[in-house]
Motif scaffolding. Sequence first.
Motif, mmCIF file in Angstrom:
data_model
loop_
_atom_site.group_PDB
_atom_site.id
_atom_site.type_symbol
_atom_site.label_atom_id
_atom_site.label_comp_id
_atom_site.label_asym_id
_atom_site.label_seq_id
_atom_site.Cartn_x
_atom_site.Cartn_y
_atom_site.Cartn_z
ATOM 1 N N ILE A 224 23.973 0.229 -3.030
ATOM 2 C CA ILE A 224 22.797 -0.653 -3.006
ATOM 3 C C ILE A 224 21.570 0.015 -2.402
ATOM 4 N N ILE A 225 21.667 1.275 -2.054
ATOM 5 C CA ILE A 225 20.588 1.889 -1.265
ATOM 6 C C ILE A 225 19.249 1.853 -1.992
ATOM 7 N N SER A 226 19.241 2.102 -3.310
ATOM 8 C CA SER A 226 17.979 2.080 -4.048
ATOM 9 C C SER A 226 17.437 0.663 -4.151
ATOM 10 N N LYS A 227 18.318 -0.336 -4.272
ATOM 11 C CA LYS A 227 17.878 -1.722 -4.348
ATOM 12 C C LYS A 227 17.265 -2.187 -3.026
ATOM 13 N N VAL A 228 17.832 -1.738 -1.915
ATOM 14 C CA VAL A 228 17.278 -2.067 -0.606
ATOM 15 C C VAL A 228 15.867 -1.475 -0.480
ATOM 16 N N ALA A 229 15.717 -0.234 -0.920
ATOM 17 C CA ALA A 229 14.408 0.425 -0.833
ATOM 18 C C ALA A 229 13.377 -0.260 -1.722
ATOM 19 N N ARG A 230 13.770 -0.622 -2.944
ATOM 20 C CA ARG A 230 12.843 -1.315 -3.845
ATOM 21 C C ARG A 230 12.392 -2.649 -3.261
ATOM 22 N N LYS A 231 13.327 -3.369 -2.662
ATOM 23 C CA LYS A 231 12.984 -4.665 -2.068
ATOM 24 C C LYS A 231 11.961 -4.488 -0.948
ATOM 25 N N ALA A 232 12.146 -3.454 -0.131
ATOM 26 C CA ALA A 232 11.244 -3.228 0.994
ATOM 27 C C ALA A 232 9.836 -2.875 0.524
ATOM 28 N N VAL A 233 9.734 -2.061 -0.530
ATOM 29 C CA VAL A 233 8.421 -1.611 -1.005
ATOM 30 C C VAL A 233 7.827 -2.583 -2.016
ATOM 31 N N TRP A 234 8.605 -2.979 -3.002
ATOM 32 C CA TRP A 234 8.069 -3.812 -4.083
ATOM 33 C C TRP A 234 7.911 -5.273 -3.700
ATOM 34 N N GLU A 235 8.838 -5.818 -2.925
ATOM 35 C CA GLU A 235 8.784 -7.239 -2.604
ATOM 36 C C GLU A 235 8.192 -7.513 -1.224
ATOM 37 N N MET A 236 8.529 -6.657 -0.240
ATOM 38 C CA MET A 236 8.081 -6.906 1.123
ATOM 39 C C MET A 236 6.763 -6.216 1.440
ATOM 40 N N GLY A 237 6.336 -5.304 0.554
ATOM 41 C CA GLY A 237 4.998 -4.740 0.658
ATOM 42 C C GLY A 237 4.829 -3.545 1.575
ATOM 43 N N TYR A 238 5.914 -2.921 2.014
ATOM 44 C CA TYR A 238 5.782 -1.723 2.851
ATOM 45 C C TYR A 238 5.325 -0.547 1.994
ATOM 46 N N ASN A 239 4.481 0.304 2.580
ATOM 47 C CA ASN A 239 3.976 1.462 1.838
ATOM 48 C C ASN A 239 5.039 2.556 1.688
ATOM 49 N N GLY A 240 6.003 2.550 2.584
ATOM 50 C CA GLY A 240 7.089 3.522 2.493
ATOM 51 C C GLY A 240 8.296 3.022 3.256
ATOM 52 N N VAL A 241 9.473 3.456 2.823
ATOM 53 C CA VAL A 241 10.696 3.058 3.517
ATOM 54 C C VAL A 241 11.717 4.184 3.442
ATOM 55 N N ILE A 242 12.362 4.430 4.556
ATOM 56 C CA ILE A 242 13.492 5.357 4.613
ATOM 57 C C ILE A 242 14.733 4.511 4.853
ATOM 58 N N VAL A 243 15.690 4.626 3.938
ATOM 59 C CA VAL A 243 16.907 3.824 4.015
ATOM 60 C C VAL A 243 18.099 4.765 4.191
ATOM 61 N N VAL A 244 18.991 4.403 5.103
ATOM 62 C CA VAL A 244 20.169 5.223 5.390
ATOM 63 C C VAL A 244 21.427 4.369 5.294
ATOM 64 N N ASN A 245 22.341 4.788 4.444
ATOM 65 C CA ASN A 245 23.689 4.212 4.438
ATOM 66 C C ASN A 245 24.573 5.200 5.179
ATOM 67 N N LYS A 246 24.972 4.838 6.385
ATOM 68 C CA LYS A 246 25.660 5.775 7.271
ATOM 69 C C LYS A 246 27.081 6.110 6.829
ATOM 70 N N ASP A 247 27.664 5.237 6.014
ATOM 71 C CA ASP A 247 29.046 5.493 5.587
ATOM 72 C C ASP A 247 29.271 4.933 4.193
ATOM 73 N N PHE A 248 28.957 5.745 3.192
ATOM 74 C CA PHE A 248 29.152 5.372 1.799
ATOM 75 C C PHE A 248 30.352 6.143 1.268
ATOM 76 N N HIS A 249 31.530 5.510 1.395
ATOM 77 C CA HIS A 249 32.783 6.145 0.974
ATOM 78 C C HIS A 249 32.955 7.520 1.611
ATOM 79 N N GLY A 250 32.677 7.555 2.918
ATOM 80 C CA GLY A 250 32.880 8.788 3.666
ATOM 81 C C GLY A 250 31.706 9.745 3.659
ATOM 82 N N LYS A 251 30.645 9.406 2.941
ATOM 83 C CA LYS A 251 29.446 10.246 2.880
ATOM 84 C C LYS A 251 28.255 9.507 3.485
ATOM 85 N N GLY A 252 27.174 10.240 3.698
ATOM 86 C CA GLY A 252 25.927 9.627 4.136
ATOM 87 C C GLY A 252 24.929 9.626 2.992
ATOM 88 N N GLN A 253 24.165 8.558 2.865
ATOM 89 C CA GLN A 253 23.111 8.464 1.859
ATOM 90 C C GLN A 253 21.765 8.297 2.556
#
Length: 311
Positions: A224-253
């Motif tokens: 969902i990481i891209s969807k979270v970022a789109r919501k923050a910028v497109w819907e919530m109006g932030y000019n930029g967002v850094i999103v981190v998924n700390k544990d995505f099936h053993g990896k970091g995103q």
Amino acid sequence: MLLIHHWDTDGIVSAALVVKALKLEDFINVSPPIGEFRFDDRVWEEIEKSDKIYVLDLNLPEEVENIEKETIFIDHHIQKRIKNPYVKQINPVLDGRDFPSASFVVSEYFSFWDYLSAVGVVGDIGERAFGIKKVLELLNEKNLGKEEVLKIVQLIDSNYIVMNREDVENAVKVVLELEPRELLEYEKWNKNLELIDKAIEDAISNIEIRDDVAFIEFESRFNIISKVARKAVWEMGYNGVIVVNKDFHGKGQVYFRISSKLADKINMNELIDYLKNKGFNAGGKRDVLGCICNKEEVDEVLKIIDKYLRW
């Protein structure tokens, strides 16, 4: 007959269109591991057992070069010509023609058009699809409105977002068996959407602001990481967002999205190249950067992005 297809809506409906066009009653369809552009052992095992193969909406010419059976490779991505004599490559891009989806390439190749041809376009280019005359004609034949088609795409895509490869593959049979109105009510996929929406809301609840850029950190097995970022910028109006998924099936995103206001100030391609030169698996475009790495390397990636923003 084996159909190997991408895990998203366009790949799934492209496979369904081949089944319809050829009136197949007996077929097997498989998808590569979700998020991984390669054929794993399971895909190669099915290739070994098959007489004829279709590869659909998968920009994997390097894998197809190794297939030694009759193969029809249908795609719409920019790619090199395949030299393998067993493979017939159907890609209008090679002839300088631009197609909005693999589903449209499949339909033109077989001269078989269906509302699913249009659904594939909406899946790939979103609302811009409704500016294409052929898309509107195909949807009107089923009396499908814009919001209904967008919902169908969400439902089909939900299978890969929740990272269920088996359900991605089963989706081909579902779209073949159910009418559009039935798809909209399909319980399993609607439950997926509920889980996805909750995961996104949980992630957004952790938002904080760092130097005029929103920062969101969470853990989820959902893609969902891209969807979270789109919501923050497109819907919530932030000019930029850094999103981190700390544990995505053993990896970091790590995902960095900027608005059009920052697109002229931040050279995302330059930042992507810098991360690549540091050995990270990074990619994206003018307004998006995505990186998947070991969990222990997330802080290093964030430091590189932070350093770049302070230059």
